[in-house]
Design an enzyme around this catalytic site. Structure first.
Site, PDB file in Angstrom:
ATOM      1  N   CYS A   1       0.837  -1.200   0.000  1.00 39.13           N
ATOM      2  CA  CYS A   1       0.000   0.000   0.000  1.00 39.13           C
ATOM      3  C   CYS A   1       0.872   1.250   0.000  1.00 39.13           C
ATOM      4  O   CYS A   1       1.551   1.502  -0.985  1.00 39.13           O
ATOM      5  CB  CYS A   1      -1.007  -0.040   1.144  1.00 39.13           C
TER       6      CYS A   1
ATOM      7  N   GLU B   1      -2.676  -8.793   3.188  1.00 39.56           N
ATOM      8  CA  GLU B   1      -3.008  -9.321   4.513  1.00 39.56           C
ATOM      9  C   GLU B   1      -4.462  -9.040   4.895  1.00 39.56           C
ATOM     10  O   GLU B   1      -4.924  -9.442   5.954  1.00 39.56           O
ATOM     11  CB  GLU B   1      -2.048  -8.763   5.577  1.00 39.56           C
TER      12      GLU B   1
ATOM     13  N   HIS C   1      -3.812  -4.644  -0.206  1.00 39.43           N
ATOM     14  CA  HIS C   1      -3.392  -5.201   1.080  1.00 39.43           C
ATOM     15  C   HIS C   1      -3.544  -6.705   1.052  1.00 39.43           C
ATOM     16  O   HIS C   1      -4.632  -7.222   1.312  1.00 39.43           O
ATOM     17  CB  HIS C   1      -4.280  -4.645   2.200  1.00 39.43           C
TER      18      HIS C   1
END
Lengths: 287, 227
Positions: free
Chosen positions: B93, B206, B204
């Protein structure tokens, strides 16, 4: 792409739902529902702490921590967050963003401070609005109990200017009724700001979500009863010794306010109507 | 998880340093690293950084502020040194954006200069009322003729949705540095970039469910192969 976001109202260790004239009904353990929604393709989760007291905060932080260890989608947490320290604690526990209402209505500059400290995209401002007699909407705090005298549309514009990343818009009149979102309110706000708007309050069937998006201009939708009661019917609230009327919850009694739907059900209906949604393999299998 | 010198090799597992510069979703990154079997530690000094096998630079917030903090803590040089040593660096990001030469955010600001290219704002068409930040899931697709084999997206199916939240995006100078793209409101932008051992992801991973975890698994395998 439209995001489907289950909203979990949390009181201590329990998932609860406000029932008109009844108060709060305990539905089960938030973790069980959250895990289920993650598997079924929820795009994000929203945890609202309905007690929002200092006493309840540790329990909420524990829950956020547990959730973020096994659920890898964005998590927004709100309810009684008053200071930068409160926000920091929630983010450290694993949340991605926070929803602020009372704290920022009292002191709008707090939006700028929070955005500057944590990033705009971390700051979601929650607007709870009730329709007045002349068609205007007034903002409320404290889960719809405290009127503020602020006009919701003007407030939405101000909030966007102050640096909020997103708006969560709840119609107090519609919330819990299963009669649909307030499309008018959504339309007014979404066309007045250029930050994303998340519709909250009133979903009784998947069609309502479509309305919120197509007619209300919302970028995402939250729902509670609609999906919670579906989850219950699928056996998600496994424990028999939770507080609350378990027989009522699982006994197949029709929940007349909502036509319970799963996330895959919702997404399938939206996809069929041409809405861009993310459908996971698991979600399609189960839907 | 100690970050003393040499902890990585002592632990015997692929070790990753997750840079803490005060801006970022460290905890989600740490959780997913753990899930993927990557031994990860939060680091904030050049010395700690030097001990890891690979480095993840996360980030949420503003570009100029991030560069200021990195500079103040000696991390700009340390990250450039990490790359010069041939270690893997992954930017996520804002971290992805920081890898480039410069960003337009707030005012033109120099980045780490590890991937040639610039960072610009997502166009906002007032007629369409494009919502900025772009928040949501978007499909990632390989750049034209490129395959994801040998990249951190290996085995991720083309068209998978990944989660985005950003107002700016990077434009690598060289087309071959673009690994994947996504399209938001008519603008096709770089979703994943790679320049040598430097990898960047605008989304992202995650926060992108199981498919995002796959990326971290690939990182673990890549780091294990290098040791």
């Amino acid at each position: 792409m439209t995001r489907i976001i289950p909203r979990l109202d949390i009181k201590g260790p329990n998932l609860v739902k406000g029932i008109h004239l009844e108060g709060l009904r305990v539905l089960g353990r938030p973790e069980d529902f959250a895990r289920h929604y993650y598997k079924e393709g929820a795009d994000e989760l929203l945890y609202m702490d309905v007690v929002a007291s200092l006493y309840g905060r540790n329990s909420l932080l524990d829950m956020v921590e547990r959730t973020s260890r096994e659920i890898f989608i964005p998590l927004c947490v709100g309810g009684g967050l008053r200071s930068l320290d409160d926000i920091r604690a929630v983010l450290r526990a694993g949340a991605d963003k926070v929803a602020l209402n009372t704290a920022v209505i009292r002191r709008p500059a707090f939006i700028r401070e929070a955005a500057a400290t944590f990033g705009s995209s971390t700051v979601v401002v929650s607007i709870e609005a009730m329709k007045g007699t002349s068609g205007e909407y007034q903002c409320f705090t404290d889960n719809g109990r405290e009127p503020t005298g602020r006009d919701a549309l003007l407030w939405a514009k101000e909030v966007a200017e102050l640096g909020a990343g997103e708006l969560l818009v709840t119609s107090i009149d519609k919330e819990g009724t299963g009669q649909g979102f307030d499309v008018d309110l959504l339309r007014k706000i979404s066309s007045a700001v250029s930050i994303p708007v998340v519709a909250c309050g009133g979903a009784g069937r998947p069609q309502h979500i479509l309305d919120a998006i197509r007619r209300g201009g919302a970028d995402a939708a939250c729902m509670a009863s609609l999906v919670h009661y579906d989850a219950i019917q699928r056996g998600i609230c496994a424990e028999r010794n939770t507080e609350g009327n378990v027989d009522y919850l699982t006994g197949g009694a029709r929940f007349t306010l909502v036509e319970a739907a799963s996330i895959p059900d919702i997404k399938r209906d939206l996809a069929e109507a041409g809405v861009d949604v993310r459908r996971t393999r698991m979600g399609i299998q189960n839907g | 998880m100690s970050a003393e010198h040499g902890w990585g090799s002592r632990m015997g597992r692929a070790s990753v340093a997750v840079v803490d510069f005060g801006m970022g979703n460290l905890f989600s990154v740490m959780n997913v690293c753990q899930r993927a079997g990557l031994s990860a530690a939060i680091v904030s000094t050049p010395r700690e950084l030097a001990a890891a096998d690979a480095v993840i630079l996360p980030g949420v917030g503003g570009f100029p502020e991030a560069m200021r903090v990195l500079q103040e803590n000696g991390l700009v040089a340390a990250l450039q040194e990490t790359v010069a040593q041939g270690k893997i660096l992954v930017g996520i990001c804002l971290g992805h954006q920081l890898l480039f030469d410069e960003s337009d955010e707030v005012h033109p600001t120099k980045g780490l200069g590890l991937i040639p290219g610039r960072v610009v704002r997502l166009p906002q068409d007032p007629q369409k009322n494009t919502k900025i930040p772009h928040i949501g899931w978007k499909q990632i697709v390989p750049r034209r003729a490129a395959s994801w084999e040998g990249t951190l997206l290996e085995n991720v199916a083309a068209g998978q949705h990944m989660y985005y939240v950003h107002s700016y995006y990077a434009r690598p100078e060289s087309d071959t540095d673009v690994i994947a793209t996504s399209t938001y409101d008519g603008t096709t932008f770089c979703a994943a970039a790679r320049h040598g051992n430097v990898h960047g992801f605008q989304f992202h991973p995650e926060r992108s469910g199981e498919e995002g975890i796959a990326l971290y698994l690939n990182l673990r395998h890549a780091v294990e192969r290098m040791r």
